[in-house]
Design a protein around this motif. Structure first.
Motif, PDB file in Angstrom:
ATOM      1  N   ARG A 117       0.806  -1.222   0.000  1.00 51.66           N
ATOM      2  CA  ARG A 117       0.000   0.000   0.000  1.00 51.66           C
ATOM      3  C   ARG A 117       0.839   1.272   0.000  1.00 51.66           C
ATOM      4  NH1 ARG A 117      -2.196   3.783   3.453  1.00 51.66           N
ATOM      5  NH2 ARG A 117      -4.273   4.547   2.819  1.00 51.66           N
ATOM      6  N   LYS A 121       1.156   3.876  -3.215  1.00 53.53           N
ATOM      7  CA  LYS A 121       0.523   5.193  -3.095  1.00 53.53           C
ATOM      8  C   LYS A 121       1.547   6.311  -3.317  1.00 53.53           C
ATOM      9  CE  LYS A 121      -2.278   7.996   0.087  1.00 53.53           C
ATOM     10  NZ  LYS A 121      -3.471   8.136  -0.766  1.00 53.53           N
ATOM     11  N   VAL A 206      -5.462   4.221  -2.216  1.00 57.39           N
ATOM     12  CA  VAL A 206      -5.092   2.808  -2.163  1.00 57.39           C
ATOM     13  C   VAL A 206      -5.691   2.236  -0.889  1.00 57.39           C
ATOM     14  CG1 VAL A 206      -3.225   1.131  -2.209  1.00 57.39           C
ATOM     15  CG2 VAL A 206      -2.954   3.318  -3.393  1.00 57.39           C
ATOM     16  N   LYS A 207      -6.671   1.355  -1.037  1.00 59.99           N
ATOM     17  CA  LYS A 207      -7.417   0.834   0.107  1.00 59.99           C
ATOM     18  C   LYS A 207      -7.108  -0.633   0.356  1.00 59.99           C
ATOM     19  CE  LYS A 207     -11.443   3.876   0.089  1.00 59.99           C
ATOM     20  NZ  LYS A 207     -12.937   3.896   0.126  1.00 59.99           N
ATOM     21  N   LEU A 208      -7.191  -1.008   1.627  1.00 61.25           N
ATOM     22  CA  LEU A 208      -7.041  -2.406   2.024  1.00 61.25           C
ATOM     23  C   LEU A 208      -8.425  -2.968   2.350  1.00 61.25           C
ATOM     24  CD1 LEU A 208      -3.971  -2.109   4.438  1.00 61.25           C
ATOM     25  CD2 LEU A 208      -3.967  -2.601   1.983  1.00 61.25           C
TER      26      LEU A 208
END
Length: 464
Positions: A117, A121, A206-208
């Motif tokens: 991530r 990013k 940017v996602k988890l």
């Protein structure tokens, strides 16, 4: 020309997108000296006043300035010089400033996804690549916008991890709205993220998550088992086979405006409802037709009737969705439930509309997309539908003539399901957008400022 135009005018006249979205600075307010002249009107002998508004490329010919705040945190304007259409019929593909949009995904065994991530990013921010990316234990899903060189650098960085090599990619044209927002206008439209393209065109996110596309069943893994890919050119032959059951795995607001001829529509409102629909429709392994007589006798009459109406597993199933990611995961689910021959359209509807000529097509209607085009037709040309910002569903011209239509608030598809409180919140959001050009503005997180307060504030500032 006044920047705050009525919502009715914005919808009816299709003003240049930058004007609609409030993206032009006050220095461009003199672009149209005749505010009564619709901005979509082309110059004619009857309307010579319009000639100064259009270049050969049918775009505004004067430079514009856009804020860079969403990328840099500053409000320094950057000049955006409109491109002039070349007389050469071939596009200038070598132009390093041309923007591209690439949607991509890859199912993979990716338990350490969180480690990607931060560097991903930071790279996107450094290269000024906008869009959004989802990382999950099952892989990666995203859609990004930038110059071809910067986008290719991001994709190369992602695929430097061997598990993510071979990303499935779809490139889409860049609309004027996407281009303007990419250059620095955050939140200038309340368009929400969709399942196939989890992004907003302002900055990179940017996602988890637990899944890259939400089926609600993380244990279903296309890495372990997946259906057979079918090329767009071979799709017509497959779905024309009478032994093939064609299933559209998209949501009802997508299937409402277009689908393949003869396809079964599950009428789901979210992808996570698909497993329940399958359970209700088919006699799956260990259920339905495989029940013992004792179990059937113990069940009530409603259950008996429901089981008797279930269909046997079809000889072969062909599934499709917008870009391919949902039907790929759905194929893994069906195989886990005992289906034998499962196929899915490689690249989804978008790849089909791009490669298959309209004269040979079995597609009917338009395809909903999760960006500001709203819908596309063959050749990925922008369609005719607009978006209701109240429910994020596509609306037609007829929908906007209905009494339930209120720009930025409701449409015929969501009017009855929204409470008055929800409608008032949407109206407050729309007022913020009309006043400040962004959602939030100075009032974000506070009670909306009244018009009287705005007038008093402006008067006090002008008196200083």
């Amino acid at each position: 020309m006044q920047m705050r135009r009525s919502s009715a005018f914005m919808i009816r006249y299709r003003s240049p997108p930058l004007l609609i979205l409030g993206m032009l600075s006050s220095s461009t307010s003199n672009l149209n000296p005749n505010p009564k002249l619709p901005l979509t009107m082309k110059p004619t002998s009857q309307n010579p006043q319009a000639s100064h508004l259009f270049s050969n490329s049918n775009r505004i010919s004067q430079p514009m300035t856009l804020s860079t705040r969403c990328f840099t945190g500053s409000s320094d304007p950057i000049p955006i010089v409109p491109k002039i259409q070349s007389t050469d019929p071939k596009p200038e593909l070598d132009d390093p400033n041309l923007l591209v949009v690439v949607s991509f995904y890859k199912f993979a065994d990716f338990p350490d996804h969180a480690e990607l991530r931060k560097p991903l990013k930071e790279l996107c921010q450094e290269l000024r690549v906008s869009g959004g990316i989802i990382l999950a234990p099952e892989g990666i899903n995203g859609s990004i916008c930038g110059t071809r060189a910067t986008v290719e650098r991001v994709l190369a960085f992602i695929q430097s991890d061997n598990r993510l090599k071979g990303l499935r990619q779809i490139e889409s044209p860049v609309s004027p709205e996407e281009e303007a927002i990419h250059h620095g206008h955050s939140s200038s439209s309340p368009l929400a993220a969709g399942e196939d393209a989890p992004f907003r065109w302002d900055h990179v996110r940017v996602k988890l998550k637990t899944e890259i596309v939400t089926l609600g069943m993380p244990s279903v893994s296309p890495v372990e088992k997946v259906g057979k890919y079918v090329k767009p050119r071979e799709w017509n032959t497959l779905i024309s086979d009478p032994d093939t059951v064609v299933i559209d795995v998209r949501n009802n607001y997508e299937t409402r405006i277009g689908k393949f001829k003869g396809a079964v529509d599950p009428f789901t409102t979210a992808f996570r409802e698909f497993p329940s629909w399958v359970d209700d429709q088919f006699q799956l392994e260990g259920t339905g037709g495989n029940q013992s007589e004792l179990e059937i006798k113990d069940s009530n009459e409603i259950t008996k009737e429901a089981e008797s109406t279930k269909k046997k597993l079809p000889k072969q199933v062909a599934m499709y969705c917008t870009g391919g990611i949902r039907c790929e995961k759905a194929s893994s689910f069906l195989l886990s439930k005992g289906f034998k021959e499962v196929y899915h359209l490689e690249g989804g509807i978008l790849k089909y509309l791009e490669e298959v000529p309209k004269t040979e097509s079995l597609w009917e209607g338009e395809c909903f997309v999760f960006d500001k085009r709203v819908s596309v037709e063959h050749g990925l040309e922008q369609g005719t539908f607009k978006l209701c910002y109240g429910c994020k569903q596509p609306v037609s011209d007829a929908d906007m003539e209905a009494h339930e239509w209120e720009y930025g608030v409701t449409c015929p598809h969501c009017y009855s399901s929204k409470s008055e409180e929800e409608k008032e919140r949407a109206r407050a959001r729309q007022r913020q957008f009309e006043n400040w050009g962004i959602i939030g503005g100075p009032d974000k997180g506070r009670r909306p400022t009244s018009k009287a307060d705005i007038v008093n504030k402006n008067f006090s500032q002008s008196s200083v």
